[in-house]
Write an enzyme that holds these catalytic residues in place. Structure first.
Site, PDB file in Angstrom:
ATOM      1  N   ASP A   1      45.365  49.417  37.273  1.00 11.06           N
ATOM      2  CA  ASP A   1      44.617  48.354  36.589  1.00 11.06           C
ATOM      3  C   ASP A   1      43.805  47.680  37.706  1.00 11.06           C
ATOM      4  O   ASP A   1      43.548  48.312  38.740  1.00 11.06           O
ATOM      5  CB  ASP A   1      45.575  47.380  35.877  1.00 11.06           C
ATOM      6  CG  ASP A   1      44.855  46.445  34.903  1.00 11.06           C
ATOM      7  OD1 ASP A   1      44.538  46.876  33.781  1.00 11.06           O
ATOM      8  OD2 ASP A   1      44.573  45.281  35.263  1.00 11.06           O
TER       9      ASP A   1
ATOM     10  N   LYS B   1      53.493  46.365  31.157  1.00  9.49           N
ATOM     11  CA  LYS B   1      52.487  46.037  32.174  1.00  9.49           C
ATOM     12  C   LYS B   1      53.208  45.453  33.367  1.00  9.49           C
ATOM     13  O   LYS B   1      54.293  44.875  33.219  1.00  9.49           O
ATOM     14  CB  LYS B   1      51.505  44.988  31.634  1.00  9.49           C
ATOM     15  CG  LYS B   1      50.214  44.877  32.425  1.00  9.49           C
ATOM     16  CD  LYS B   1      49.221  45.917  31.946  1.00  9.49           C
ATOM     17  CE  LYS B   1      47.979  45.997  32.797  1.00  9.49           C
ATOM     18  NZ  LYS B   1      46.971  46.858  32.164  1.00  9.49           N
TER      19      LYS B   1
HETATM   20  P1  NDP Z   1      38.949  47.299  39.391  1.00  9.53           P
HETATM   21  O1  NDP Z   1      39.884  46.635  40.314  1.00  9.53           O
HETATM   22  O2  NDP Z   1      38.513  48.694  39.658  1.00  9.53           O
HETATM   23  O3  NDP Z   1      37.618  46.429  39.239  1.00  9.53           O
HETATM   24  C1  NDP Z   1      37.679  45.112  38.800  1.00  9.53           C
HETATM   25  C2  NDP Z   1      36.275  44.538  38.769  1.00  9.53           C
HETATM   26  O4  NDP Z   1      36.301  43.301  38.084  1.00  9.53           O
HETATM   27  C3  NDP Z   1      35.739  44.247  40.176  1.00  9.53           C
HETATM   28  O5  NDP Z   1      34.358  44.373  40.163  1.00  9.53           O
HETATM   29  C4  NDP Z   1      36.168  42.803  40.373  1.00  9.53           C
HETATM   30  O6  NDP Z   1      35.405  42.068  41.304  1.00  9.53           O
HETATM   31  C5  NDP Z   1      35.968  42.231  38.976  1.00  9.53           C
HETATM   32  N1  NDP Z   1      36.891  41.109  38.787  1.00  9.53           N
HETATM   33  C6  NDP Z   1      38.246  41.153  38.808  1.00  9.53           C
HETATM   34  N2  NDP Z   1      38.769  39.939  38.637  1.00  9.53           N
HETATM   35  C7  NDP Z   1      37.718  39.111  38.511  1.00  9.53           C
HETATM   36  C8  NDP Z   1      37.597  37.718  38.312  1.00  9.53           C
HETATM   37  N3  NDP Z   1      38.683  36.942  38.211  1.00  9.53           N
HETATM   38  N4  NDP Z   1      36.344  37.196  38.209  1.00  9.53           N
HETATM   39  C9  NDP Z   1      35.246  37.998  38.318  1.00  9.53           C
HETATM   40  N5  NDP Z   1      35.298  39.321  38.525  1.00  9.53           N
HETATM   41  C10 NDP Z   1      36.507  39.856  38.611  1.00  9.53           C
HETATM   42  O7  NDP Z   1      39.625  47.190  37.945  1.00  9.53           O
HETATM   43  P2  NDP Z   1      39.330  48.021  36.618  1.00  9.53           P
HETATM   44  O8  NDP Z   1      37.903  48.401  36.538  1.00  9.53           O
HETATM   45  O9  NDP Z   1      40.370  49.060  36.505  1.00  9.53           O
HETATM   46  O10 NDP Z   1      39.676  46.919  35.500  1.00  9.53           O
HETATM   47  C11 NDP Z   1      38.675  46.091  34.923  1.00  9.53           C
HETATM   48  C12 NDP Z   1      39.174  45.594  33.575  1.00  9.53           C
HETATM   49  O11 NDP Z   1      39.415  46.714  32.719  1.00  9.53           O
HETATM   50  C13 NDP Z   1      40.495  44.813  33.598  1.00  9.53           C
HETATM   51  O12 NDP Z   1      40.455  43.836  32.582  1.00  9.53           O
HETATM   52  C14 NDP Z   1      41.529  45.871  33.243  1.00  9.53           C
HETATM   53  O13 NDP Z   1      42.690  45.293  32.681  1.00  9.53           O
HETATM   54  C15 NDP Z   1      40.747  46.667  32.218  1.00  9.53           C
HETATM   55  N6  NDP Z   1      41.206  48.022  31.950  1.00  9.53           N
HETATM   56  C16 NDP Z   1      41.358  48.934  32.943  1.00  9.53           C
HETATM   57  C17 NDP Z   1      41.770  50.211  32.654  1.00  9.53           C
HETATM   58  C18 NDP Z   1      41.872  51.267  33.692  1.00  9.53           C
HETATM   59  O14 NDP Z   1      42.171  52.403  33.325  1.00  9.53           O
HETATM   60  N7  NDP Z   1      41.623  50.991  34.959  1.00  9.53           N
HETATM   61  C19 NDP Z   1      42.113  50.610  31.278  1.00  9.53           C
HETATM   62  C20 NDP Z   1      41.852  49.597  30.287  1.00  9.53           C
HETATM   63  C21 NDP Z   1      41.431  48.356  30.637  1.00  9.53           C
HETATM   64  P3  NDP Z   1      36.026  41.699  42.742  1.00  9.53           P
HETATM   65  O15 NDP Z   1      36.116  43.007  43.469  1.00  9.53           O
HETATM   66  O16 NDP Z   1      35.088  40.723  43.339  1.00  9.53           O
HETATM   67  O17 NDP Z   1      37.391  41.108  42.475  1.00  9.53           O
HETATM   68  O1  2IT Z   2      44.912  48.256  30.331  1.00  8.07           O
HETATM   69  C1  2IT Z   2      45.115  49.483  30.322  1.00  8.07           C
HETATM   70  O2  2IT Z   2      45.148  50.135  29.264  1.00  8.07           O
HETATM   71  C2  2IT Z   2      45.283  50.164  31.606  1.00  8.07           C
HETATM   72  N1  2IT Z   2      45.157  49.533  32.661  1.00  8.07           N
HETATM   73  C3  2IT Z   2      45.648  51.623  31.650  1.00  8.07           C
HETATM   74  C4  2IT Z   2      47.119  51.800  31.464  1.00  8.07           C
HETATM   75  C5  2IT Z   2      47.639  53.201  31.668  1.00  8.07           C
HETATM   76  O3  2IT Z   2      48.864  53.336  31.557  1.00  8.07           O
HETATM   77  O4  2IT Z   2      46.872  54.121  31.927  1.00  8.07           O
END
Ligand code: NDP
Ligand code: 2IT
Length: 463
Positions: free
Chosen positions: A180, A140
């Site tokens: 992420d 990561k």
């Molecule tokens: P994005 O940046 O697309 O969206 C993040 C969302 O979460 C936004 O709505 C943001 O709000 C909110 N957020 C982030 N930090 C905070 C905080 N500290 N408090 C409140 N709200 C918060 O990210 P993703 O959708 O990609 O990721 C969301 C989660 O999913 C994370 O935990 C990530 O690790 C996990 N994840 C993502 C994957 C992927 O493929 N993208 C795969 C597996 C897991 P704001 O805009 O106001 O910050």
């Molecule tokens: O937390 C996760 O699994 C991710 N943000 C996706 C990682 C990836 O390599 O696609």
């Protein structure tokens, strides 16, 4: 009785002193890294007992070795803002474990990013990637850079500066970043573009989440959300139920939240909340496809705030500074960030009738919150299983890059569904007690993810 057959509380009580001793060692060795301690503690509660009862894994300090990253790279990232002022951020890549494949995991750009958060994420990624059945190790990275309020040109200059250093540490057989929080299609484009420029190589498999024109995979954008909903559908089918007609809470409004909402709609459920760091919206009529298209445009094109939803759809209400967990529901999909469900929130969900919690985000539930779900028989689907669809399709993107042929949408979606079904089977296999129909998904995911990595590490000897 084997550890698998024992209820979580009993198992933890029986091995409490070994778990405490191991966690004291982890805390002493990694001072001040609260999120990393938390992720290891959740794992140790299952794996310390498992190792104690399975002699094969008991020697060679395997747990001490598996909690120590292979290496961590930390570097300065200097870039110029639109005013011509030099800015300095910190960049990281945690290369945690490559026992079963190249390091693989996303990059997070958020002001809160620090070593503890990236170590927790890299650690979780090892076992998540193992559960996907694909050959990917765990890593990561990220930066404390805050993309909010930055122009496209500033984001581009930052990504180019970060990749100028990161490039020397990655490669399609070495370490493969992706997105992420704060890293989506725009950032991956700038990062890959800079890698290509520096290396003078079109090495498509060096990063995933790429645009479809330059080596990206269909369904990667949707994969985490779709996969999480497929996983819930599997867990419900296992108890003879289905998602149709269920009221769902989703937190966040980014990538994972958006495509979780889309797949819930596809399967006949109703999503009534979304959020961002400023608060949540409640829409009693449910978020339909048209409203979701508005949210996707709001968040990925206009980069606006979730409260704008209620200006467009006045039937909905915005609750500033609050989280959605007090709204009555059947299923909750925390899809924003770590520790967004604490003990109080978990209690509210239980009181609101919630039957299933599926972690779309990484470690969104505190240890205390998870204990409340388990004590109240909520089906609790941990992140390393429930949100593995994203990295799984990243793995499929790497496969397509290697064979130099893209697969159709249907092909990738079918493979994603098969992988989520397989992860569910692993959770049932390792997480079911003798003669009991209930599944401890946390135990199942931890043990299922651990075994493959541990066996590979043992095969290599002491390295
Ligand atoms: P994005 O940046 O697309 O969206 C993040 C969302 O979460 C936004 O709505 C943001 O709000 C909110 N957020 C982030 N930090 C905070 C905080 N500290 N408090 C409140 N709200 C918060 O990210 P993703 O959708 O990609 O990721 C969301 C989660 O999913 C994370 O935990 C990530 O690790 C996990 N994840 C993502 C994957 C992927 O493929 N993208 C795969 C597996 C897991 P704001 O805009 O106001 O910050
Ligand atoms: O937390 C996760 O699994 C991710 N943000 C996706 C990682 C990836 O390599 O696609």
């Amino acid at each position: 009785m084997s550890t698998v057959a024992m209820p979580a509380e009993e198992r933890r009580a029986k091995y409490a002193s070994q778990i405490d001793e191991f966690m004291d060692w982890v805390r002493d060795r990694n001072p001040g890294e609260a999120e990393f301690h938390q992720a290891v503690e959740e794992f140790a509660a299952d794996i310390v007992p498992y190792v104690a009862e399975n002699a094969r894994y008991s020697d060679h300090n395997l747990l001490q070795r598996i909690t120590e990253p292979d290496r961590v790279v930390i570097f300065r990232v200097c870039w110029e803002d639109d005013q011509g002022t030099a800015q300095v951020n910190r960049g990281y890549r945690v290369q945690f474990n490559n026992a079963i494949g190249p390091y693989k995991g996303g990059m997070r750009f958020h002001p809160s990013v620090n070593l503890s958060i990236l170590k927790f994420l890299g650690f979780e990624q090892i076992f998540k990637n193992s559960l996907t059945t694909l050959p990917m190790g765990g890593g990561k990275g990220g930066s404390n850079f805050d993309p909010k309020g930055k122009s496209d040109a500033e984001v581009m200059r930052f990504c180019q500066a970060l990749m100028s250093e990161l490039a020397r540490h990655i490669g399609n057989y070495r370490d493969v970043p992706a997105g992420d929080i704060g890293v989506g299609a725009r950032e991956v484009g700038y990062l890959f573009g800079q890698y290509k420029r520096i290396s003078a190589n079109f090495q498509a498999g060096v990063i995933t989440g790429k645009g479809l024109q330059y080596g990206g995979s269909l369904i990667r954008t949707e994969a985490t959300g779709y996969g999480c909903v497929y996983f819930v559908a599997e867990a419900l089918a296992y108890i003879g139920d289905e998602l149709a007609g269920k009221t769902c809470l989703v937190s966040g409004s980014g990538n994972v939240a958006q495509y979780t909402t889309e797949k819930v709609i596809d399967l006949g459920g109703k999503v009534v909340t979304l959020s961002d760091s400023s608060g949540y919206i409640y829409d009693p009529d449910g978020i339909d496809r048209e409203k979701l298209a508005y949210v996707i445009d709001l968040k990925t094109v206009r980069r606006g705030r979730i409260h704008e939803y209620v200006e467009k759809y006045p039937n909905a209400t915005f609750y500033p500074g609050e989280k959605p967990w007090g709204v009555p529901c059947d299923v909750a999909f925390p899809s924003a960030t770590q520790n967004e469900i604490d003990a109080d929130d978990a209690q509210k969900l239980v009181e609101g009738g919630c039957k299933v919690v599926a972690e779309g985000a990484n470690m969104p539930t505190t240890l205390e919150g998870a204990a409340i779900f388990q004590a109240n028989n909520v089906i609790f689907l941990p992140a390393k299983a429930a949100n593995a669809g994203g990295v799984a399709v990243s793995g499929l993107e790497m496969s397509q890059n290697s064979i130099r042929r893209p697969w159709s949408r249907e092909e990738v979606d079918r493979r994603l569904r098969d992988i989520m079904r397989n992860i569910h089977e692993q959770c049932v296999h390792y997480g079911s007690g003798d003669g009991s129909s209930s599944v401890d998904y946390v135990h199942g995911a931890n043990v299922g993810g651990f075994i493959k990595v541990a066996d590979a590490m043992l095969a290599y000897g002491i390295v």
